[in-house]
Design a protein around this motif. Structure first.
Motif, PDB file in Angstrom:
ATOM      1  N   ILE A  11      41.180  40.562  37.448  1.00  9.23           N
ATOM      2  CA  ILE A  11      39.709  40.620  37.433  1.00  9.23           C
ATOM      3  C   ILE A  11      39.232  41.988  37.889  1.00  9.23           C
ATOM      4  CG2 ILE A  11      37.603  39.691  38.487  1.00  9.23           C
ATOM      5  CD1 ILE A  11      39.091  36.958  38.623  1.00  9.23           C
ATOM      6  N   GLU A  12      39.856  42.506  38.926  1.00  3.10           N
ATOM      7  CA  GLU A  12      39.485  43.824  39.449  1.00  3.10           C
ATOM      8  C   GLU A  12      39.697  44.912  38.391  1.00  3.10           C
ATOM      9  OE1 GLU A  12      40.409  46.482  43.451  1.00  3.10           O
ATOM     10  OE2 GLU A  12      41.827  44.930  42.843  1.00  3.10           O
ATOM     11  N   SER A  13      40.826  44.882  37.711  1.00  2.00           N
ATOM     12  CA  SER A  13      41.108  45.928  36.716  1.00  2.00           C
ATOM     13  C   SER A  13      40.277  45.761  35.448  1.00  2.00           C
ATOM     14  CB  SER A  13      42.596  45.956  36.371  1.00  2.00           C
ATOM     15  OG  SER A  13      42.972  44.804  35.662  1.00  2.00           O
ATOM     16  N   GLU A  14      40.020  44.535  35.043  1.00  2.82           N
ATOM     17  CA  GLU A  14      39.250  44.283  33.821  1.00  2.82           C
ATOM     18  C   GLU A  14      37.760  44.561  33.986  1.00  2.82           C
ATOM     19  OE1 GLU A  14      40.102  43.170  30.605  1.00  2.82           O
ATOM     20  OE2 GLU A  14      42.136  43.662  31.232  1.00  2.82           O
ATOM     21  N   CYS A  15      37.226  44.259  35.165  1.00  8.26           N
ATOM     22  CA  CYS A  15      35.773  44.285  35.341  1.00  8.26           C
ATOM     23  C   CYS A  15      35.288  45.302  36.367  1.00  8.26           C
ATOM     24  CB  CYS A  15      35.279  42.901  35.740  1.00  8.26           C
ATOM     25  SG  CYS A  15      35.746  41.648  34.535  1.00  8.26           S
ATOM     26  N   GLY A  16      36.199  45.929  37.058  1.00 12.92           N
ATOM     27  CA  GLY A  16      35.792  46.907  38.060  1.00 12.92           C
ATOM     28  C   GLY A  16      35.125  46.281  39.270  1.00 12.92           C
ATOM     29  N   VAL A  17      35.376  45.021  39.505  1.00 10.83           N
ATOM     30  CA  VAL A  17      34.815  44.334  40.665  1.00 10.83           C
ATOM     31  C   VAL A  17      35.670  44.666  41.871  1.00 10.83           C
ATOM     32  CG1 VAL A  17      34.309  42.076  41.676  1.00 10.83           C
ATOM     33  CG2 VAL A  17      33.922  42.460  39.251  1.00 10.83           C
ATOM     34  N   GLY A  18      35.030  45.048  42.967  1.00  6.86           N
ATOM     35  CA  GLY A  18      35.763  45.361  44.184  1.00  6.86           C
ATOM     36  C   GLY A  18      36.517  44.157  44.710  1.00  6.86           C
ATOM     37  N   LYS A  19      37.725  44.398  45.187  1.00 12.09           N
ATOM     38  CA  LYS A  19      38.587  43.321  45.667  1.00 12.09           C
ATOM     39  C   LYS A  19      37.924  42.514  46.788  1.00 12.09           C
ATOM     40  CE  LYS A  19      43.396  42.502  46.713  1.00 12.09           C
ATOM     41  NZ  LYS A  19      44.715  43.082  46.840  1.00 12.09           N
ATOM     42  N   GLU A  20      37.071  43.171  47.572  1.00  4.99           N
ATOM     43  CA  GLU A  20      36.411  42.485  48.690  1.00  4.99           C
ATOM     44  C   GLU A  20      35.421  41.420  48.218  1.00  4.99           C
ATOM     45  OE1 GLU A  20      33.852  45.819  47.422  1.00  4.99           O
ATOM     46  OE2 GLU A  20      35.982  45.722  47.915  1.00  4.99           O
ATOM     47  N   LYS A  21      34.968  41.504  46.974  1.00  2.00           N
ATOM     48  CA  LYS A  21      34.019  40.517  46.436  1.00  2.00           C
ATOM     49  C   LYS A  21      34.716  39.304  45.838  1.00  2.00           C
ATOM     50  CE  LYS A  21      30.205  43.571  45.226  1.00  2.00           C
ATOM     51  NZ  LYS A  21      29.305  43.990  44.147  1.00  2.00           N
ATOM     52  N   ILE A  22      35.998  39.427  45.546  1.00  2.00           N
ATOM     53  CA  ILE A  22      36.707  38.366  44.840  1.00  2.00           C
ATOM     54  C   ILE A  22      37.310  37.380  45.832  1.00  2.00           C
ATOM     55  CG2 ILE A  22      38.502  37.834  43.151  1.00  2.00           C
ATOM     56  CD1 ILE A  22      38.264  40.745  42.169  1.00  2.00           C
ATOM     57  N   ALA A  23      36.981  36.116  45.646  1.00  5.23           N
ATOM     58  CA  ALA A  23      37.564  35.025  46.423  1.00  5.23           C
ATOM     59  C   ALA A  23      38.017  33.956  45.442  1.00  5.23           C
ATOM     60  CB  ALA A  23      36.538  34.457  47.400  1.00  5.23           C
ATOM     61  N   SER A  24      38.934  33.116  45.851  1.00  2.00           N
ATOM     62  CA  SER A  24      39.487  32.127  44.919  1.00  2.00           C
ATOM     63  C   SER A  24      38.432  31.171  44.375  1.00  2.00           C
ATOM     64  CB  SER A  24      40.628  31.349  45.576  1.00  2.00           C
ATOM     65  OG  SER A  24      40.158  30.660  46.702  1.00  2.00           O
ATOM     66  N   ASN A  25      37.370  30.938  45.148  1.00  2.62           N
ATOM     67  CA  ASN A  25      36.323  30.022  44.690  1.00  2.62           C
ATOM     68  C   ASN A  25      35.060  30.738  44.202  1.00  2.62           C
ATOM     69  OD1 ASN A  25      35.447  30.949  47.143  1.00  2.62           O
ATOM     70  ND2 ASN A  25      34.807  28.949  47.913  1.00  2.62           N
ATOM     71  N   ALA A  26      35.127  32.054  44.005  1.00  2.00           N
ATOM     72  CA  ALA A  26      33.966  32.818  43.525  1.00  2.00           C
ATOM     73  C   ALA A  26      33.662  32.463  42.071  1.00  2.00           C
ATOM     74  CB  ALA A  26      34.225  34.317  43.653  1.00  2.00           C
ATOM     75  N   ASP A  27      32.409  32.206  41.789  1.00  2.00           N
ATOM     76  CA  ASP A  27      31.957  31.952  40.423  1.00  2.00           C
ATOM     77  C   ASP A  27      31.892  33.303  39.717  1.00  2.00           C
ATOM     78  OD1 ASP A  27      30.419  31.575  38.090  1.00  2.00           O
ATOM     79  OD2 ASP A  27      29.155  30.059  39.034  1.00  2.00           O
ATOM     80  N   THR A  88      36.245  30.047  38.125  1.00  2.00           N
ATOM     81  CA  THR A  88      36.644  30.728  39.357  1.00  2.00           C
ATOM     82  C   THR A  88      38.051  31.305  39.184  1.00  2.00           C
ATOM     83  OG1 THR A  88      37.672  28.755  40.289  1.00  2.00           O
ATOM     84  CG2 THR A  88      35.303  29.067  40.742  1.00  2.00           C
ATOM     85  N   PRO A  89      38.426  32.259  40.032  1.00  2.00           N
ATOM     86  CA  PRO A  89      39.816  32.733  39.990  1.00  2.00           C
ATOM     87  C   PRO A  89      40.825  31.596  40.170  1.00  2.00           C
ATOM     88  CG  PRO A  89      38.477  34.284  41.203  1.00  2.00           C
ATOM     89  CD  PRO A  89      37.601  33.081  40.924  1.00  2.00           C
ATOM     90  N   GLN A  90      40.491  30.605  41.001  1.00  2.00           N
ATOM     91  CA  GLN A  90      41.408  29.470  41.192  1.00  2.00           C
ATOM     92  C   GLN A  90      41.595  28.697  39.890  1.00  2.00           C
ATOM     93  OE1 GLN A  90      43.227  28.656  44.069  1.00  2.00           O
ATOM     94  NE2 GLN A  90      44.278  27.403  42.538  1.00  2.00           N
ATOM     95  N   LEU A  91      40.511  28.482  39.146  1.00  2.00           N
ATOM     96  CA  LEU A  91      40.619  27.806  37.853  1.00  2.00           C
ATOM     97  C   LEU A  91      41.473  28.633  36.890  1.00  2.00           C
ATOM     98  CD1 LEU A  91      39.818  25.548  35.868  1.00  2.00           C
ATOM     99  CD2 LEU A  91      37.798  26.904  35.321  1.00  2.00           C
ATOM    100  N   LEU A  92      41.253  29.954  36.875  1.00  2.00           N
ATOM    101  CA  LEU A  92      42.062  30.822  36.012  1.00  2.00           C
ATOM    102  C   LEU A  92      43.533  30.737  36.399  1.00  2.00           C
ATOM    103  CD1 LEU A  92      39.789  34.010  35.760  1.00  2.00           C
ATOM    104  CD2 LEU A  92      40.038  32.158  34.098  1.00  2.00           C
ATOM    105  N   LEU A  93      43.816  30.691  37.686  1.00  2.00           N
ATOM    106  CA  LEU A  93      45.193  30.574  38.156  1.00  2.00           C
ATOM    107  C   LEU A  93      45.810  29.252  37.701  1.00  2.00           C
ATOM    108  CD1 LEU A  93      47.593  31.503  39.909  1.00  2.00           C
ATOM    109  CD2 LEU A  93      46.473  30.348  41.837  1.00  2.00           C
ATOM    110  N   ASP A  94      45.087  28.154  37.893  1.00  2.00           N
ATOM    111  CA  ASP A  94      45.605  26.841  37.499  1.00  2.00           C
ATOM    112  C   ASP A  94      45.931  26.791  36.007  1.00  2.00           C
ATOM    113  OD1 ASP A  94      45.223  26.099  40.146  1.00  2.00           O
ATOM    114  OD2 ASP A  94      43.375  24.984  39.739  1.00  2.00           O
ATOM    115  N   CYS A  95      45.026  27.323  35.198  1.00  2.00           N
ATOM    116  CA  CYS A  95      45.244  27.325  33.749  1.00  2.00           C
ATOM    117  C   CYS A  95      46.368  28.281  33.355  1.00  2.00           C
ATOM    118  CB  CYS A  95      43.954  27.672  33.022  1.00  2.00           C
ATOM    119  SG  CYS A  95      42.661  26.426  33.194  1.00  2.00           S
ATOM    120  N   ALA A  96      46.470  29.394  34.036  1.00  2.00           N
ATOM    121  CA  ALA A  96      47.539  30.354  33.737  1.00  2.00           C
ATOM    122  C   ALA A  96      48.904  29.739  34.023  1.00  2.00           C
ATOM    123  CB  ALA A  96      47.343  31.634  34.548  1.00  2.00           C
TER     124      ALA A  96
END
Length: 139
Positions: A11-27, A88-96
């Motif tokens: 997510i960080e590399s694709e969207c340029g979102v700072g790692k500090e903003k990303i949490a497993s339950n972030a929408d 959420t990142p958690q959903l992406l992880l589960d599906c991955a």
């Protein structure tokens, strides 16, 4: 097994979102502000990068329609006919890790025709024809 850190890095590399903003339950849509074409590209690249079968993915539950569409006030686009479901990142992880998009979508009715797009395209064609006729008149 894919880890949550791999999803965060993606997510960080694709969207340029700072790692500090990303949490497993972030929408991803609301909390991270990734929407429209950026959201669509993220999901496409996610499917490819993590080899996830997206046959059951229904975009309109997760994202908005993008572009100029003056008929939206009469004909609702698909995403306005359903309640949004957060990704959420958690959903992406589960599906991955299962290699399959596994959301059970609620029962819903979406019109088969996109009248908003049909009328919008007709309007653009009429404008182009009118411009062509005006150009011929002044030549």
């Amino acid at each position: 097994m894919i880890t949550i850190d791999e999803i965060f890095k993606f997510i960080e590399s694709e969207c340029g979102v700072g790692k500090e903003k990303i949490a497993s339950n972030a929408d991803i849509f609301d909390d991270l502000g990734i929407a429209g074409d950026d959201f669509s590209e993220l999901i496409e690249n996610y499917a490819t990068s993590f080899n996830v079968n997206m046959d059951d993915y229904l975009w309109y539950f997760h994202n908005t329609d993008e572009g100029v569409n003056i008929w939206r006030f009469i004909f609702k686009p698909p995403n306005k006919n359903v309640s949004r479901i957060a990704i959420t990142p958690q959903l992406l992880l589960d599906c991955a890790n299962t290699r399959k998009w596994n959301i059970d979508y609620p029962q819903h009715d979406i019109p088969k025709n996109r009248n908003d797009l049909i009328y919008s395209n007709l309007l653009w064609v009429m404008i182009l024809v009118l411009l062509f006729l005006l150009a011929k008149t002044f030549n």
